[in-house]
Design a protein around this motif. Structure first.
Motif, PDB file in Angstrom:
ATOM      1  N   PRO A  45       0.842  -1.202   0.000  1.00 13.38           N
ATOM      2  CA  PRO A  45       0.000   0.000   0.000  1.00 13.38           C
ATOM      3  C   PRO A  45       0.877   1.251   0.000  1.00 13.38           C
ATOM      4  N   GLY A  46       0.486   2.231  -0.784  1.00 14.57           N
ATOM      5  CA  GLY A  46       1.259   3.463  -0.844  1.00 14.57           C
ATOM      6  C   GLY A  46       2.319   3.474  -1.923  1.00 14.57           C
ATOM      7  N   THR A  47       2.448   2.357  -2.676  1.00 18.75           N
ATOM      8  CA  THR A  47       3.415   2.308  -3.769  1.00 18.75           C
ATOM      9  C   THR A  47       3.089   3.385  -4.800  1.00 18.75           C
ATOM     10  N   ARG A  48       4.117   4.126  -5.242  1.00 22.16           N
ATOM     11  CA  ARG A  48       3.913   5.154  -6.255  1.00 22.16           C
ATOM     12  C   ARG A  48       3.890   4.535  -7.643  1.00 22.16           C
ATOM     13  N   GLY A  49       3.145   5.162  -8.548  1.00 19.18           N
ATOM     14  CA  GLY A  49       3.149   4.727  -9.933  1.00 19.18           C
ATOM     15  C   GLY A  49       1.773   4.351 -10.432  1.00 19.18           C
ATOM     16  N   CYS A  50       1.754   3.483 -11.450  1.00 19.96           N
ATOM     17  CA  CYS A  50       0.493   2.985 -11.984  1.00 19.96           C
ATOM     18  C   CYS A  50       0.685   1.546 -12.433  1.00 19.96           C
ATOM     19  N   LEU A  51      -0.426   0.896 -12.746  1.00 20.41           N
ATOM     20  CA  LEU A  51      -0.419  -0.507 -13.133  1.00 20.41           C
ATOM     21  C   LEU A  51      -0.951  -0.639 -14.549  1.00 20.41           C
ATOM     22  N   LEU A  52      -0.130  -1.209 -15.452  1.00 30.30           N
ATOM     23  CA  LEU A  52      -0.610  -1.602 -16.781  1.00 30.30           C
ATOM     24  C   LEU A  52      -0.980  -3.067 -16.655  1.00 30.30           C
ATOM     25  N   LEU A  53      -2.258  -3.361 -16.714  1.00 28.59           N
ATOM     26  CA  LEU A  53      -2.751  -4.671 -16.313  1.00 28.59           C
ATOM     27  C   LEU A  53      -3.523  -5.357 -17.436  1.00 28.59           C
ATOM     28  N   ASP A  54      -3.015  -6.515 -17.854  1.00 30.91           N
ATOM     29  CA  ASP A  54      -3.709  -7.305 -18.867  1.00 30.91           C
ATOM     30  C   ASP A  54      -4.970  -7.910 -18.251  1.00 30.91           C
ATOM     31  N   VAL A  55      -6.051  -7.894 -18.995  1.00 22.04           N
ATOM     32  CA  VAL A  55      -7.304  -8.449 -18.485  1.00 22.04           C
ATOM     33  C   VAL A  55      -7.217  -9.967 -18.376  1.00 22.04           C
ATOM     34  N   GLN A  56      -6.695 -10.614 -19.427  1.00 18.22           N
ATOM     35  CA  GLN A  56      -6.611 -12.073 -19.452  1.00 18.22           C
ATOM     36  C   GLN A  56      -5.242 -12.519 -18.958  1.00 18.22           C
ATOM     37  N   LEU A  57      -5.200 -13.054 -17.739  1.00 16.67           N
ATOM     38  CA  LEU A  57      -3.954 -13.520 -17.143  1.00 16.67           C
ATOM     39  C   LEU A  57      -4.116 -14.957 -16.672  1.00 16.67           C
ATOM     40  N   PRO A  58      -3.029 -15.715 -16.605  1.00 14.60           N
ATOM     41  CA  PRO A  58      -3.128 -17.056 -16.029  1.00 14.60           C
ATOM     42  C   PRO A  58      -3.456 -16.953 -14.546  1.00 14.60           C
ATOM     43  N   GLY A  59      -4.357 -17.785 -14.072  1.00 16.16           N
ATOM     44  CA  GLY A  59      -4.770 -17.677 -12.676  1.00 16.16           C
ATOM     45  C   GLY A  59      -5.805 -16.583 -12.521  1.00 16.16           C
ATOM     46  N   SER A  60      -5.527 -15.601 -11.678  1.00  8.73           N
ATOM     47  CA  SER A  60      -6.457 -14.494 -11.466  1.00  8.73           C
ATOM     48  C   SER A  60      -6.473 -13.570 -12.678  1.00  8.73           C
ATOM     49  N   SER A  61      -7.664 -13.146 -13.094  1.00 13.00           N
ATOM     50  CA  SER A  61      -7.768 -12.205 -14.204  1.00 13.00           C
ATOM     51  C   SER A  61      -7.375 -10.812 -13.731  1.00 13.00           C
ATOM     52  N   GLY A  62      -7.187  -9.910 -14.697  1.00 14.21           N
ATOM     53  CA  GLY A  62      -6.849  -8.545 -14.333  1.00 14.21           C
ATOM     54  C   GLY A  62      -7.933  -7.874 -13.514  1.00 14.21           C
ATOM     55  N   VAL A  63      -9.190  -8.118 -13.869  1.00 14.30           N
ATOM     56  CA  VAL A  63     -10.303  -7.519 -13.129  1.00 14.30           C
ATOM     57  C   VAL A  63     -10.365  -8.097 -11.717  1.00 14.30           C
ATOM     58  N   ASP A  64     -10.073  -9.399 -11.584  1.00 12.97           N
ATOM     59  CA  ASP A  64     -10.028 -10.013 -10.251  1.00 12.97           C
ATOM     60  C   ASP A  64      -8.907  -9.393  -9.414  1.00 12.97           C
ATOM     61  N   LEU A  65      -7.756  -9.159 -10.048  1.00 16.76           N
ATOM     62  CA  LEU A  65      -6.640  -8.539  -9.339  1.00 16.76           C
ATOM     63  C   LEU A  65      -7.018  -7.135  -8.881  1.00 16.76           C
ATOM     64  N   GLN A  66      -7.715  -6.397  -9.723  1.00 18.44           N
ATOM     65  CA  GLN A  66      -8.168  -5.060  -9.346  1.00 18.44           C
ATOM     66  C   GLN A  66      -9.004  -5.121  -8.067  1.00 18.44           C
ATOM     67  N   ALA A  67      -9.923  -6.082  -8.010  1.00 14.34           N
ATOM     68  CA  ALA A  67     -10.785  -6.223  -6.834  1.00 14.34           C
ATOM     69  C   ALA A  67      -9.977  -6.617  -5.600  1.00 14.34           C
ATOM     70  N   ARG A  68      -9.012  -7.523  -5.778  1.00 15.97           N
ATOM     71  CA  ARG A  68      -8.186  -7.959  -4.647  1.00 15.97           C
ATOM     72  C   ARG A  68      -7.345  -6.808  -4.109  1.00 15.97           C
ATOM     73  N   LEU A  69      -6.784  -6.017  -5.011  1.00 17.12           N
ATOM     74  CA  LEU A  69      -5.976  -4.879  -4.584  1.00 17.12           C
ATOM     75  C   LEU A  69      -6.817  -3.878  -3.796  1.00 17.12           C
ATOM     76  N   LYS A  70      -8.020  -3.647  -4.259  1.00 17.32           N
ATOM     77  CA  LYS A  70      -8.906  -2.714  -3.561  1.00 17.32           C
ATOM     78  C   LYS A  70      -9.218  -3.217  -2.159  1.00 17.32           C
ATOM     79  N   ASP A  71      -9.487  -4.524  -2.039  1.00 14.34           N
ATOM     80  CA  ASP A  71      -9.781  -5.111  -0.730  1.00 14.34           C
ATOM     81  C   ASP A  71      -8.579  -5.013   0.210  1.00 14.34           C
ATOM     82  N   MET A  72      -7.371  -5.036  -0.361  1.00 12.66           N
ATOM     83  CA  MET A  72      -6.143  -4.992   0.439  1.00 12.66           C
ATOM     84  C   MET A  72      -5.679  -3.570   0.743  1.00 12.66           C
ATOM     85  N   GLY A  73      -6.411  -2.579   0.239  1.00 16.97           N
ATOM     86  CA  GLY A  73      -6.048  -1.194   0.509  1.00 16.97           C
ATOM     87  C   GLY A  73      -5.067  -0.594  -0.470  1.00 16.97           C
TER      88      GLY A  73
END
Length: 214
Positions: free
Chosen positions: A46-74
């Motif tokens: 949390p607090g990392t500077r920058g931005c995320l270029l995130l592919d939607v289709q990823l092995p395992g968790s999708s990009g949209v799933d990762l977005q939700a997980r990151l939000k839940d983690m703050g």
């Protein structure tokens, strides 16, 4: 581009990942690359500077799933999604969750740079807001227990005479405490004071009858 700003690329296509990284580094952007969501999660803080270029289709968790997980983690890194195809529901879901942009592959350099510039501006805004909150909390910590009580009661909408009665002090003393609180928190108006209390999470009224600190 500030030195502390890093573009984190999460893309499972090794060729595309390397191509984007090379392009961004050619214009002196800081870059970190990851092949899957789990790789990024292992190092994200949390607090990392920058931005995320995130592919939607990823092995395992999708990009949209990762977005939700990151939000839940703050984590609140601005996200630019990359996709080979984008459905309307997927795009709407991602944008509602705070994504900066949704770029469809193959995208042109100008669109990528424009999206990163927008993400950089959003990152600066959140960083400045976080720094303001840190400063506000440090100033709040310097308040006496009585001043914190007065602040809570003011934030709850109590009038000076009501605060005086609840705390067992004079109305003049309440006014002195209130002025000192405003000076300590560096606010000029009552509205600013109430907003500061909201940012601090100071809501409602403290227990009445707390002894006056010596």
């Amino acid at each position: 581009m500030p030195f502390s700003f890093t573009v984190h690329i999460v893309e499972d296509d090794a060729s595309l990942r390397a191509s984007i990284a090379s392009l961004l580094r050619s214009v002196d952007m800081g870059v970190q690359v990851y092949s899957c969501a789990e790789d990024f999660l292992r190092v994200a803080e949390p607090g990392t500077r920058g931005c995320l270029l995130l592919d939607v289709q990823l092995p395992g968790s999708s990009g949209v799933d990762l977005q939700a997980r990151l939000k839940d983690m703050g984590h609140d890194l601005p996200i630019v999604f990359l996709t080979g195809y984008g459905t309307i529901p997927m795009t709407v879901r991602a944008m509602r969750a705070g994504a900066v942009e949704f770029l469809t592959k193959p995208f042109v350099q100008e669109d990528l740079f424009a999206a990163i510039e927008t993400a950089m501006a959003r990152d600066s805004e959140r960083w400045e807001s976080r720094q303001r909150d840190i400063g506000l909390r440090e100033r709040f910590a310097s308040l006496s227990p009585r001043q914190k009580e007065v602040l809570a009661l003011v934030a709850a909408g109590r009038m000076n005479k009501v605060i005086a009665a609840e705390l067992g002090i004079t109305e003049i003393t309440v006014k002195v405490h209130r002025r000192q609180v405003m000076e300590r928190l560096d606010v000029r108006t009552l509205a600013d004071l109430v907003r500061a209390a909201e940012r601090l999470g100071v809501t409602g009224a403290p227990r009445a009858g707390h002894p006056e600190p010596r």
